[in-house]
Scaffold this motif. Structure first.
Motif, short mmCIF file in Angstrom:
data_model
loop_
_atom_site.label_atom_id
_atom_site.label_comp_id
_atom_site.label_asym_id
_atom_site.label_seq_id
_atom_site.Cartn_x
_atom_site.Cartn_y
_atom_site.Cartn_z
N GLN A 246 82.95 67.15 21.06
CA GLN A 246 82.24 66.14 20.29
C GLN A 246 82.89 65.88 18.94
N SER A 247 83.38 66.93 18.30
CA SER A 247 84.02 66.75 16.99
C SER A 247 85.27 65.89 17.09
N VAL A 248 86.07 66.10 18.13
CA VAL A 248 87.29 65.30 18.28
C VAL A 248 86.95 63.84 18.56
N VAL A 249 85.98 63.60 19.45
CA VAL A 249 85.62 62.21 19.78
C VAL A 249 85.02 61.50 18.57
N ILE A 250 84.11 62.16 17.87
CA ILE A 250 83.48 61.54 16.69
C ILE A 250 84.52 61.24 15.62
N THR A 251 85.46 62.18 15.42
CA THR A 251 86.50 61.96 14.42
C THR A 251 87.36 60.76 14.77
N PHE A 252 87.73 60.61 16.04
CA PHE A 252 88.55 59.47 16.45
C PHE A 252 87.83 58.16 16.17
N LEU A 253 86.55 58.09 16.50
CA LEU A 253 85.80 56.86 16.27
C LEU A 253 85.70 56.53 14.78
N LEU A 254 85.42 57.54 13.96
CA LEU A 254 85.32 57.31 12.52
C LEU A 254 86.66 56.92 11.92
N LEU A 255 87.74 57.48 12.43
CA LEU A 255 89.06 57.18 11.88
C LEU A 255 89.43 55.72 12.10
N PHE A 256 89.19 55.22 13.29
CA PHE A 256 89.54 53.83 13.55
C PHE A 256 88.66 52.87 12.75
N LEU A 257 87.38 53.23 12.57
CA LEU A 257 86.51 52.40 11.75
C LEU A 257 86.96 52.41 10.29
N LEU A 258 87.26 53.59 9.75
CA LEU A 258 87.73 53.68 8.37
C LEU A 258 89.07 52.99 8.19
N ASN A 259 89.94 53.06 9.18
CA ASN A 259 91.24 52.39 9.08
C ASN A 259 91.06 50.88 8.98
N LEU A 260 90.12 50.34 9.74
CA LEU A 260 89.84 48.91 9.65
C LEU A 260 89.32 48.54 8.27
N ILE A 261 88.40 49.33 7.72
CA ILE A 261 87.82 49.02 6.41
C ILE A 261 88.88 49.12 5.31
#
Length: 275
Positions: A246-261
């Motif tokens: 779960q930590s790896v999946v959640i981190t990947f999702l947050l990273l792509f969102l933060l990269n867009l912002i």
């Protein structure tokens, strides 16, 4: 007025239980994650600082992420250079191949690759370590003894992830640019002078700064998410394994969102060179 003797007493039924609001559990987990992030920031400036733990975690994360980062950077740079080289040849803009490929590697590919490796290699090990300590009740024992587990265990790991992310981002940028240069000049017959001249004409120092800022923020997010899932695993060893996934999946999702912002803010704040 008394009740008739043959009539049973009146029973008062309890009110019906409220159904939980859909998504409330996700909101609660998100709030706890933000609370842990704020606690990490607060405890960073508290003394004593666990310097030995920080050095050990820094070396561990660097040792498990260094070689994979270098190996992943080469194909990333090659793919970007090959695609952009083919595209610029079709539209007659071969002289801008170097600038486009180098900027894509430095601004986008390098911090994302670095963060993915930090989360996949270092973050998963961090989550497994904290999760095993939690199910063995070591974290509870530290709290009983008056030791703050966030300051003692989480802060050094998060700072180590941020530091390694900053260094690995530079390594991935250099290796990716060299790989892109090799494939564009050697494989596609590009001109070395045009490759370098276009880069120096369009690139600017803020491009490097936003890359490093992204890497540091991504490292912080990867460390906090791994620590949160490690401190809140399920029951038993299976719960620790599920927390790592779960930590790896959640981190990947947050990273792509933060990269867009961050990319959107950078393009709005920093004007292109020559504009």
């Amino acid at each position: 007025m008394s009740q008739p003797p043959n009539q049973p007493p009146t029973r008062v039924l309890p009110p019906p239980a409220r159904k939980p609001f859909p998504g409330m559990a996700a909101l609660r987990e998100t709030g706890r994650l933000y609370a842990l992030a704020l606690e990490v920031v607060r405890c960073t400036f508290k003394r004593p600082f666990q310097f030995r733990e920080f050095i050990g975690q820094f070396w561990f994360i660097a040792s498990v992420s260094l070689l994979p980062a270098a190996l992943v950077a080469i194909p990333f740079g090659a793919v970007i250079a090959l695609h952009l080289g083919s595209l610029t040849t079709q539209i007659g803009a071969q002289s801008f191949t170097g600038a486009a490929s180098v900027l894509a590697i430095i601004q986008q590919a390098s911090p994302v690759v670095t963060a993915l490796l930090i989360a996949g290699a270092g973050g998963s090990a961090m989550c497994a370590d904290l999760g095993s300590r939690t199910i063995r009740e070591e974290i509870d024992a530290m709290e009983v003894l008056g030791v703050n587990p966030v300051q003692r265990l989480v802060v050094p790991r998060v700072l180590a992830a941020m530091g390694v992310a900053a260094f690995l981002n530079g390594l991935v940028s250099v290796v990716g640019v060299l790989g892109g240069y090799f494939f564009n000049v050697i494989m596609q017959g590009g001109t070395p002078g045009a490759y370098l001249a276009s880069f120096s004409a369009l690139a600017q120092l803020p491009d490097l700064w936003i890359s490093e800022i992204k890497a540091v923020i991504f490292g912080f997010v990867a460390g906090v998410v791994a620590a949160y899932r490690g401190l809140n695993p399920g029951r038993g060893p299976k719960g620790v394994g599920d927390a790592v996934n779960q930590s790896v999946v959640i981190t990947f999702l947050l990273l792509f969102l933060l990269n867009l912002i961050l990319t959107t803010l950078y393009l709005q704040v920093v004007p292109p060179k020559g504009a």
